[in-house]
Scaffold this active site. Structure first.
Site, mmCIF file in Angstrom:
data_model
loop_
_atom_site.group_PDB
_atom_site.id
_atom_site.type_symbol
_atom_site.label_atom_id
_atom_site.label_comp_id
_atom_site.label_asym_id
_atom_site.label_seq_id
_atom_site.Cartn_x
_atom_site.Cartn_y
_atom_site.Cartn_z
ATOM 1 C CD GLU A 4 -5.678 2.382 3.048
ATOM 2 O OE1 GLU A 4 -5.713 2.708 1.854
ATOM 3 O OE2 GLU A 4 -5.335 3.165 3.956
ATOM 4 C CG ASP B 152 -2.144 9.967 2.437
ATOM 5 O OD1 ASP B 152 -2.258 10.089 1.208
ATOM 6 O OD2 ASP B 152 -2.959 9.345 3.137
ATOM 7 C CE LYS C 211 -2.027 2.711 4.538
ATOM 8 N NZ LYS C 211 -2.081 3.162 3.119
ATOM 9 N N GLY C 212 -4.876 7.250 4.668
ATOM 10 C CA GLY C 212 -6.298 7.564 4.732
ATOM 11 C C GLY C 212 -6.726 8.724 3.876
ATOM 12 N N GLY C 213 -5.801 9.241 3.050
ATOM 13 C CA GLY C 213 -6.195 10.309 2.135
ATOM 14 C C GLY C 213 -7.313 9.879 1.206
ATOM 15 N N GLY C 214 -7.355 8.577 0.905
ATOM 16 C CA GLY C 214 -8.436 8.036 0.078
ATOM 17 C C GLY C 214 -9.627 7.568 0.878
ATOM 18 C CG ASP D 228 -2.136 0.877 1.091
ATOM 19 O OD1 ASP D 228 -2.285 1.531 0.029
ATOM 20 O OD2 ASP D 228 -2.958 0.908 2.021
#
Length: 222
Positions: free
Chosen positions: A107, A88, A98-101, A85
Site C-alpha cells: 500500500e 484503520d 494502515k495495515g490491519g489487513g 484506500d
C-alpha cells in the site's frame, strides 16, 4: 446507517471522485480491505473509462480481475493520478495508521507513486491522537525478537500476528499502547530499526483527500 452502508457510501463517493478527476485511460491505484472492496465494486462501472488498475495486494488483484478490470504491475506504470484506500485510523492532519489487513508495505509503495491519495473510511476512524488501533510493523522473520525489543523501548507492546504471513513473505508485529503525537517522526524512527520492512504509519506521505462517511452523508476533508 450501518457501518457497511457508510463504507458503501464513501466507496461510491470515491468512484465519483475518480470519474470527475482522473483523465480517460488513467491507471488507478486500489488499496486493500473491506472499504476498498466496496470501492472496487463501485469502480467496476468505470472499467471502460479507465485504463486499468494497480493492486496493493493479491486479494485486491483477484477482486479487480473478477470484475474484468486489467491489473498492471507497478513497474509498468509511469503515472498514477489517484490511489484510493481505507485507513484503520486517521487524524486531522490526514496522517493514517494502515495495515490491519497486512498489506501496508505494498500500500505504501503504490501510494508513493500516486499524485493524489484519497482515503475512504467511516467516521469512527477519525481520531484526535492515533494509537488506539495497534500499529502494524512488517518485519523480516529472523529479526522478530530484535525488532520487538526495539519497539518495546519506544513504549509499545509488540505482539506477533499469529498465523499471518504478508504477500512479501514476512511477519507482522502489531504494536499496542502507543500515543502517536508526532507520526512523521515515529514513522521514520521505526523504519530505521534493522529488520523492519516498513510500518503502518502513513505520515511522511499522508492522504490528500479524506472522504468520510457520516450519518449525515459523505464529508470531504483536505
Amino acid at each position: 446507517m450501518t457501518q457497511d452502508e457508510l463504507k458503501q457510501a464513501v466507496a461510491q463517493a470515491a468512484a465519483d471522485y475518480v470519474a470527475q478527476n482522473a483523465p480517460a485511460g488513467a491507471i488507478i491505484g486500489v488499496g486493500t480491505g473491506s472499504t476498498a472492496n466496496f470501492f472496487i465494486d463501485a469502480l467496476a462501472a468505470l472499467k471502460d473509462r479507465i485504463g486499468g488498475t494497480v493492486a496493493s495486494s493479491e486479494a485486491t488483484r483477484k477482486r479487480l480481475e473478477g470484475h474484468g478490470m486489467p491489473v498492471f504491475d507497478l513497474n509498468e506504470v509511469i503515472e498514477m493520478p489517484i490511489y484510493v484506500d481505507g485507513a484503520d485510523e486517521i487524524d486531522g492532519g490526514l496522517n493514517m495508521i494502515k495495515g490491519g489487513g497486512g498489506a501496508l508495505t505494498r500500500e505504501k509503495i503504490v501510494a508513493a507513486v500516486a499524485t493524489t491519495f484519497v482515503c475512504i473510511c467511516d467516521a469512527s476512524k477519525l481520531v484526535e491522537t492515533m494509537g488506539k488501533f495497534p500499529l502494524p510493523v512488517e518485519v523480516i522473520p529472523m529479526a522478530r525478537a530484535h525488532v520487538a525489543r526495539e519497539l518495546a523501548k519506544l513504549g509499545g507492546r509488540p505482539q506477533e500476528r499469529v498465523g499471518f504471513i504478508t504477500d512479501n513473505g514476512n511477519i507482522i508485529l502489531d504494536v499496542h499502547g502507543l500515543q502517536i503525537t508526532d507520526p512523521k517522526a515515529l514513522e521514520a524512527q521505526i523504519n530505521q530499526i534493522t529488520g523492519v520492512v516498513t510500518n503502518g504509519l502513513f505520515a511522511v506521505r499522508p492522504a490528500n483527500v479524506l472522504l468520510l462517511g457520516t450519518a449525515d452523508g459523505v464529508r470531504t476533508l483536505t
